[in-house]
Every structure is written in C-alpha cells, then in structure tokens.
Enzyme design. Structure first.
Site, PDB file in Angstrom:
ATOM      1  N   ASP A  61       5.807  60.966  33.340  1.00 19.23           N
ATOM      2  CA  ASP A  61       4.688  61.002  34.284  1.00 19.23           C
ATOM      3  C   ASP A  61       3.745  62.141  33.900  1.00 19.23           C
ATOM      4  O   ASP A  61       4.174  63.283  33.745  1.00 19.23           O
ATOM      5  CB  ASP A  61       5.252  61.211  35.695  1.00 19.23           C
ATOM      6  CG  ASP A  61       4.263  60.881  36.791  1.00 19.23           C
ATOM      7  OD1 ASP A  61       3.276  60.171  36.523  1.00 19.23           O
ATOM      8  OD2 ASP A  61       4.498  61.316  37.937  1.00 19.23           O
ATOM      9  N   ASP A 121      -1.958  61.657  30.030  1.00 13.05           N
ATOM     10  CA  ASP A 121      -3.015  62.024  30.976  1.00 13.05           C
ATOM     11  C   ASP A 121      -4.006  62.955  30.286  1.00 13.05           C
ATOM     12  O   ASP A 121      -3.878  64.173  30.332  1.00 13.05           O
ATOM     13  CB  ASP A 121      -2.413  62.688  32.213  1.00 13.05           C
ATOM     14  CG  ASP A 121      -3.466  62.966  33.283  1.00 13.05           C
ATOM     15  OD1 ASP A 121      -4.649  62.659  33.044  1.00 13.05           O
ATOM     16  OD2 ASP A 121      -3.096  63.480  34.355  1.00 13.05           O
ATOM     17  N   GLU A 157      -4.920  57.468  32.214  1.00  9.84           N
ATOM     18  CA  GLU A 157      -5.649  57.730  33.465  1.00  9.84           C
ATOM     19  C   GLU A 157      -7.116  58.013  33.181  1.00  9.84           C
ATOM     20  O   GLU A 157      -7.464  58.607  32.165  1.00  9.84           O
ATOM     21  CB  GLU A 157      -5.031  58.925  34.207  1.00  9.84           C
ATOM     22  CG  GLU A 157      -5.692  59.218  35.553  1.00  9.84           C
ATOM     23  CD  GLU A 157      -4.988  60.315  36.349  1.00  9.84           C
ATOM     24  OE1 GLU A 157      -5.693  61.201  36.848  1.00  9.84           O
ATOM     25  OE2 GLU A 157      -3.751  60.272  36.460  1.00  9.84           O
ATOM     26  N   GLY A 193       0.766  64.477  46.748  1.00  9.85           N
ATOM     27  CA  GLY A 193       1.168  65.305  47.881  1.00  9.85           C
ATOM     28  C   GLY A 193       0.734  64.693  49.197  1.00  9.85           C
ATOM     29  O   GLY A 193       0.152  63.613  49.240  1.00  9.85           O
ATOM     30  N   GLY A 201       0.005  58.799  43.839  1.00 14.09           N
ATOM     31  CA  GLY A 201      -0.063  59.349  45.193  1.00 14.09           C
ATOM     32  C   GLY A 201       0.224  58.309  46.255  1.00 14.09           C
ATOM     33  O   GLY A 201      -0.481  58.200  47.253  1.00 14.09           O
ATOM     34  N   GLY A 202       1.291  57.514  46.042  1.00 16.56           N
ATOM     35  CA  GLY A 202       1.602  56.420  46.961  1.00 16.56           C
ATOM     36  C   GLY A 202       2.122  56.857  48.319  1.00 16.56           C
ATOM     37  O   GLY A 202       2.097  56.087  49.276  1.00 16.56           O
ATOM     38  N   ASN A 241       6.726  60.078  45.219  1.00 16.44           N
ATOM     39  CA  ASN A 241       7.585  61.245  44.998  1.00 16.44           C
ATOM     40  C   ASN A 241       7.675  62.091  46.266  1.00 16.44           C
ATOM     41  O   ASN A 241       8.759  62.374  46.761  1.00 16.44           O
ATOM     42  CB  ASN A 241       7.069  62.087  43.828  1.00 16.44           C
ATOM     43  CG  ASN A 241       8.026  63.207  43.449  1.00 16.44           C
ATOM     44  OD1 ASN A 241       9.226  63.131  43.699  1.00 16.44           O
ATOM     45  ND2 ASN A 241       7.504  64.268  42.853  1.00 16.44           N
ATOM     46  N   THR A 242       6.517  62.486  46.796  1.00 16.68           N
ATOM     47  CA  THR A 242       6.486  63.403  47.949  1.00 16.68           C
ATOM     48  C   THR A 242       7.313  62.881  49.119  1.00 16.68           C
ATOM     49  O   THR A 242       8.061  63.636  49.752  1.00 16.68           O
ATOM     50  CB  THR A 242       5.034  63.644  48.398  1.00 16.68           C
ATOM     51  OG1 THR A 242       4.281  64.126  47.281  1.00 16.68           O
ATOM     52  CG2 THR A 242       4.969  64.659  49.525  1.00 16.68           C
TER      53      THR A 242
END
Length: 286
Positions: free
Chosen positions: A85, A107, A137, A182, A210-211, A233-234
């Site tokens: 990632d 990235d 990206e 986040g 950022g899902g 992730n968050t």
C-alpha cells in the site's frame, strides 16, 4: 491456495457489480482476523501492507511468510492477494515483489505528471514480468496514513487518468475523488461525476482509498461507476483499540496479552465481515 495477484479478482468485481476489500495488516492478530473473516464469508481478499506496517513487523519477507503460514494453518482456500500500500518508490516496490508480494501500489501522485508516468511505467514493467499487479494514484487523498501526509484533497483530472493508464499499462487506478485516510470530520463528499467519467474512459477497476466512514449509500453508488477495490484500515484499528481498552479497564490485573489481543482479534473479524457484506464480496471466491 497460493497467493494471487489482485488483477483477476478486480476484473471480476467490476464486471459483476461488487468490490473487494483491502484490509490492512498491522500485526499477527489483524492478519488472523482478516483471513478468518474472509474464509467464513467465502470472499476474495486483498491484504494491504504499508511500508510503515512492514517495518513494524520486521520487513516484507517476514510479512509474506506470516501470511503463508497462516493460510496453511487456517486452511485458507479463498483467493488472497498481498499488496504493498502506497509504495513510495520503484525500489520499495521491487523489494516487496522480490519478497513475494503479489501486488503493489506505486504512489508517485505527489510528483509532476510526467515523472509519475515514468516511475509507474518502470514499476509496471518489473511487476508484470513477475505476474504482479500494479495500482497507481492520481490526485491527492487527504489525511494521514503512516508516513504519507496530505493536508487536503486534490481531485484527480479525468484526462490525466486516461493518459496515465494508456502510457503505463497499470491494472487498477486510485483517483483521488474526495476520500481521506483516517476518521472523517463531517460526511465525505465524493466526486461521483468524475468517478463515472474516469471509470468509463479508462475501462479499469477503480480503487477507493479511505473507505472507513464512507456511508453505505455512497459505497453502493460508487460500485456501478467502476469502483472495484475499497481500502479499510482505520475502522479495524478503532475496533481493535476499543476491545483492548474494554478488557484492561474492566480488569486491572490482566497482564497476559492473549487475554486482550484475543478480543481485539474478534472485534476486527466482525468489522471485516460487516465490510465484506457491505461491499457485496460474500460468496464471490472462485
């Protein structure tokens, strides 16, 4: 089942109107939870590993061997990709591929466009020769993830997206369209118009970073526009931390890490199962 690239699973997701979750690894318990949840839901899965998380777990090679060991011991039969990632350079992508990663993200979105094309093309050439899928990206996803900090969101330019795809041969594209890494401050405003245009013009499966915190209605709207991979992730980190706090607050005498990491693992597992169902990934393993 051996580790696979994410190319085929994302093509299938795009063609059949669902998304595959990328759930990031942070330690052994995260990895166990994500694999178990995916197996129980019969869902293909992408294990995301940031450079920071890989360093924390001692390196790319250690991460790959941990995943392979767990897949054997847990009898995992679903398709599993292990994905770098936010790879920061060609060298880091190469290091991950050489260690056994089956997918990488380069990235170079902070670089000028032509430089992004040049770096991404180099990664694609090295990766594709080894059967490894590549994500790139464009634009800027806001927030912070490990060492990657972005003050605000810069939307991806649809024309540049098409050009990047044509010039590099990437397998999937993460255009910045309003999501952030986040927790969100307020509700996210995703650029669905741009998403639809980019999905149609490139023909590639799109990635939503950022899902965490994106409402289900927006997820369901994004998938028909070509979003086939959603990163989480968050939300798992928050669920894990909450479970640990609960155990330690309820019993001041607890010191055995298994007594608080076990509940953390279960919390992550339930969170991942919820996301799998939300993304429509259940029973999509092939």
């Amino acid at each position: 089942m051996p580790l696979v690239s994410m190319k085929e699973m994302l093509i299938d997701a795009k063609e059949n109107g669902y998304a595959v979750g990328q759930y990031n690894l942070n330690n052994l318990e995260f990895t166990q939870a994500i694999l178990e949840a995916s197996q129980e839901e019969n869902a293909p899965v992408i294990l995301g590993v940031s450079e920071g998380a890989a360093r924390y777990m001692s390196g790319f090679y250690t991460v790959v061997k941990m995943v392979e060991g767990l897949m054997h011991d847990l009898n995992i039969t679903i398709p599993v990709a292990i994905h770098l990632d936010h790879g920061s350079s060609f060298e880091k992508c190469k290091e991950a591929i050489d260690a056994g990663f089956t997918s990488v993200m380069i990235d170079a979105s902070h670089s000028p466009f032509e430089e992004n094309v040049e770096i991404t093309s180099k990664v694609v050439e090295y990766a594709h020769d080894r059967g490894v899928s590549v994500e790139a990206e464009l634009g800027t996803v806001g927030g912070q993830e490990d060492d990657v900090v972005a003050d605000g969101v810069i939307y991806a330019d649809p024309k540049e997206c098409q050009e990047l795809v044509e010039k590099t041969g990437i397998d999937t594209l993460a255009p910045a369209l309003g999501s952030v890494h986040g927790p969100y401050k307020g509700e996210p405003k995703l650029g669905f118009k741009e998403m639809e245009e980019i999905g149609a013009s490139t023909g590639l499966p799109l990635v939503l970073h950022g899902g965490t915190g994106i409402p289900t209605k927006d997820i369901q709207k994004a998938i028909p526009y070509g979003t086939a991979k959603i990163n989480v992730n968050t939300e798992n980190q928050i669920a894990s931390a909450k479970a640990v706090r609960e155990v330690l607050n309820n019993d001041k005498d607890v010191y055995d890490p298994r007594k608080y990491l076990g509940p953390a693992r279960e919390a992550i597992k339930e969170t991942v199962k919820g996301k799998i169902r939300e993304f429509g990934t259940s029973n999509r393993a092939k």
